[in-house]
Design a protein around this motif. Sequence first.
Motif: not given
Length: 74
Positions: A13-20
């Motif tokens: 599982v890849f969780e992107a939290k703060e990617i612009d």
Amino acid sequence: MEMDEDMEIEPTVFEAKEIDLEYEFDAARWFDFTRMESAEESQSAEFWFHSAPSYAPSREYHHLHKLLCLTFTA
């Protein structure tokens, strides 16, 4: 064969939290990531880190620092 049946595969599982996402999409448009950085570019980047103004740490930093000090000294 028995080993294959016994093995369980957990999904990644890849969780992107703060990617612009706009930057990630446009970055290759404005910068060639395949080109090696020149010595002048490298020095310019390093100079920025040494000459950038410093800012006071955030309140969250102080809170986290206190929490970590209490955790590791107890």
